[in-house]
Design a protein around this motif. Structure first.
Motif, PDB file in Angstrom:
ATOM      1  N   UNK A  75       0.802  -1.224   0.000  1.00 28.91           N
ATOM      2  CA  UNK A  75       0.000   0.000   0.000  1.00 28.91           C
ATOM      3  C   UNK A  75       0.838   1.279   0.000  1.00 28.91           C
ATOM      4  N   UNK A  76       1.958   1.264   0.720  1.00 28.40           N
ATOM      5  CA  UNK A  76       2.692   2.510   0.954  1.00 28.40           C
ATOM      6  C   UNK A  76       3.990   2.645   0.165  1.00 28.40           C
ATOM      7  N   UNK A  77       4.652   1.523  -0.157  1.00 25.24           N
ATOM      8  CA  UNK A  77       5.987   1.600  -0.732  1.00 25.24           C
ATOM      9  C   UNK A  77       6.062   1.285  -2.222  1.00 25.24           C
ATOM     10  N   UNK A  78       5.352   0.261  -2.669  1.00 23.31           N
ATOM     11  CA  UNK A  78       5.444  -0.102  -4.081  1.00 23.31           C
ATOM     12  C   UNK A  78       4.759   0.954  -4.942  1.00 23.31           C
ATOM     13  N   UNK A  79       5.447   1.498  -5.966  1.00 21.24           N
ATOM     14  CA  UNK A  79       4.854   2.535  -6.821  1.00 21.24           C
ATOM     15  C   UNK A  79       3.682   1.978  -7.630  1.00 21.24           C
ATOM     16  N   UNK A  80       2.703   2.827  -7.875  1.00 24.42           N
ATOM     17  CA  UNK A  80       1.588   2.470  -8.751  1.00 24.42           C
ATOM     18  C   UNK A  80       1.920   2.880 -10.176  1.00 24.42           C
ATOM     19  N   UNK A  81       1.198   2.299 -11.115  1.00 27.12           N
ATOM     20  CA  UNK A  81       1.486   2.542 -12.525  1.00 27.12           C
ATOM     21  C   UNK A  81       1.514   4.010 -12.891  1.00 27.12           C
ATOM     22  N   UNK A  82       0.502   4.773 -12.424  1.00 22.81           N
ATOM     23  CA  UNK A  82       0.417   6.189 -12.768  1.00 22.81           C
ATOM     24  C   UNK A  82       1.594   6.981 -12.215  1.00 22.81           C
ATOM     25  N   UNK A  83       2.123   6.543 -11.071  1.00 21.21           N
ATOM     26  CA  UNK A  83       3.238   7.260 -10.452  1.00 21.21           C
ATOM     27  C   UNK A  83       4.534   7.092 -11.234  1.00 21.21           C
ATOM     28  N   UNK A  84       4.616   6.033 -12.040  1.00 21.77           N
ATOM     29  CA  UNK A  84       5.830   5.762 -12.790  1.00 21.77           C
ATOM     30  C   UNK A  84       5.852   6.439 -14.157  1.00 21.77           C
ATOM     31  N   UNK A  85       4.797   7.152 -14.485  1.00 22.12           N
ATOM     32  CA  UNK A  85       4.798   7.875 -15.752  1.00 22.12           C
ATOM     33  C   UNK A  85       5.907   8.932 -15.737  1.00 22.12           C
ATOM     34  N   UNK A  86       6.630   9.084 -16.846  1.00 20.66           N
ATOM     35  CA  UNK A  86       7.752  10.041 -16.881  1.00 20.66           C
ATOM     36  C   UNK A  86       7.371  11.436 -16.415  1.00 20.66           C
ATOM     37  N   UNK A  87       6.187  11.901 -16.805  1.00 19.51           N
ATOM     38  CA  UNK A  87       5.764  13.243 -16.406  1.00 19.51           C
ATOM     39  C   UNK A  87       5.618  13.381 -14.902  1.00 19.51           C
ATOM     40  N   UNK A  88       5.072  12.343 -14.260  1.00 22.81           N
ATOM     41  CA  UNK A  88       4.883  12.383 -12.801  1.00 22.81           C
ATOM     42  C   UNK A  88       6.227  12.339 -12.085  1.00 22.81           C
ATOM     43  N   UNK A  89       7.120  11.468 -12.562  1.00 26.18           N
ATOM     44  CA  UNK A  89       8.439  11.365 -11.938  1.00 26.18           C
ATOM     45  C   UNK A  89       9.210  12.668 -12.106  1.00 26.18           C
TER      46      UNK A  89
END
Length: 280
Positions: free
Chosen positions: A151-165
């Protein structure tokens, strides 16, 4: 300490006191802090016994080292590849607490013990290696059971988008830290750093450390093949320790910049005061 947001029954916002770190996270954090610092400093004393690193199965003074720390002509020298750097008074040549010049790789203030003793350094290092292994295993089991890892540590798909990073990178460079409810969650850079350390650096440190043991080699010879030889394992072990030190320094810097009292309280008691949102 009471979670104000939970008591009021509304979504948390800036100024609320919330629970940020679980008990298992807080306990492992402080055990790990003592363990890692002790292992780093005792490891530097072990390195002082032979301050050269090689790739492959074998390595000795007559072999080509990719990194070495020593002295030449009364000056301290760090050699990386074919490049030499003067490190007098810091590495190679330095003065001890009594003002006596010493010629060893790392100075007394960076090692455990502070005076040269390979045997004592190994005792410290190997004891805390077991602390690291057992505490990391217990933390991983607890994190899987309470779903902290998922829930807290593993990144979600949307968070790994280049724009978000990239947006999170820019915010960190500008020292723009999350506020309000967003501050209660880990950002993508935090998640990548923590997962990289927990599931990457620490397992590599443990496995490469085991690979340097002749006894373990006899039982698990595949470790030598995995890391390309005992000397390669030693080099990877050293590089992982250096990466761990960089992580710690960056982590401490972020704590200082984002509010040390609030961050320390959260890691001691679990209670974290959400920074108030800035007025538009």
């Amino acid at each position: 300490m009471t979670d104000e947001a939970q008591e009021s029954g509304v979504a948390p916002h800036g100024g609320d006191l919330v629970r940020r770190h679980r008990a298992s996270t807080r306990l492992w954090h402080w055990i790990n802090a003592v363990t890692i610092f002790t292992m780093l400093m005792s490891g530097l004393m072990i390195f002082n016994a032979h301050p050269r690193l090689y790739w492959g199965q074998y390595g000795a003074n007559s072999d080509q080292a990719w990194l070495q720390i020593g002295s030449s002509g009364g000056r301290g020298v760090l050699v990386v590849g074919g490049e030499a750097y003067d490190t007098t008074s810091v590495l190679g040549v330095w003065k001890d607490r009594d003002g006596i010049e010493r010629r060893r790789a790392f100075p007394w203030w960076a090692t455990i013990p502070s005076s040269y003793s390979l045997a004592d350094a190994r005792i410290w290092h190997f004891f805390f290696a077991w602390v690291l292994v057992l505490s990391a295993a217990a933390y991983l089991v607890a994190s899987l059971l309470n779903r902290h890892l998922q829930h807290d540590l593993l990144p979600r798909g949307a968070e790994l988008r280049p724009g978000h990073v990239w947006r999170d990178i820019r915010d960190h460079l500008r020292l723009r830290f999350p506020r309000g409810a967003a501050a209660a969650r880990y950002g993508i850079l935090q998640k990548l750093a923590y997962v990289g350390v927990i599931l990457g650096l620490i397992p590599l440190l443990i496995l490469t450390g085991l690979t340097m043991s002749p006894g373990v080699n006899a039982a698990w010879p595949w470790l030598l093949d995995l890391f390309g030889g005992r000397q390669s394992a030693r080099s990877i072990h050293f590089l992982c320790a250096a990466a761990m030190l960089v992580f710690i320094l960056v982590h401490l810097l972020m704590v200082l910049l984002s509010g040390p009292f609030n961050q320390l309280r959260a890691m001691i008691t679990g209670a974290y005061r959400l920074p108030r949102e800035k007025d538009r």
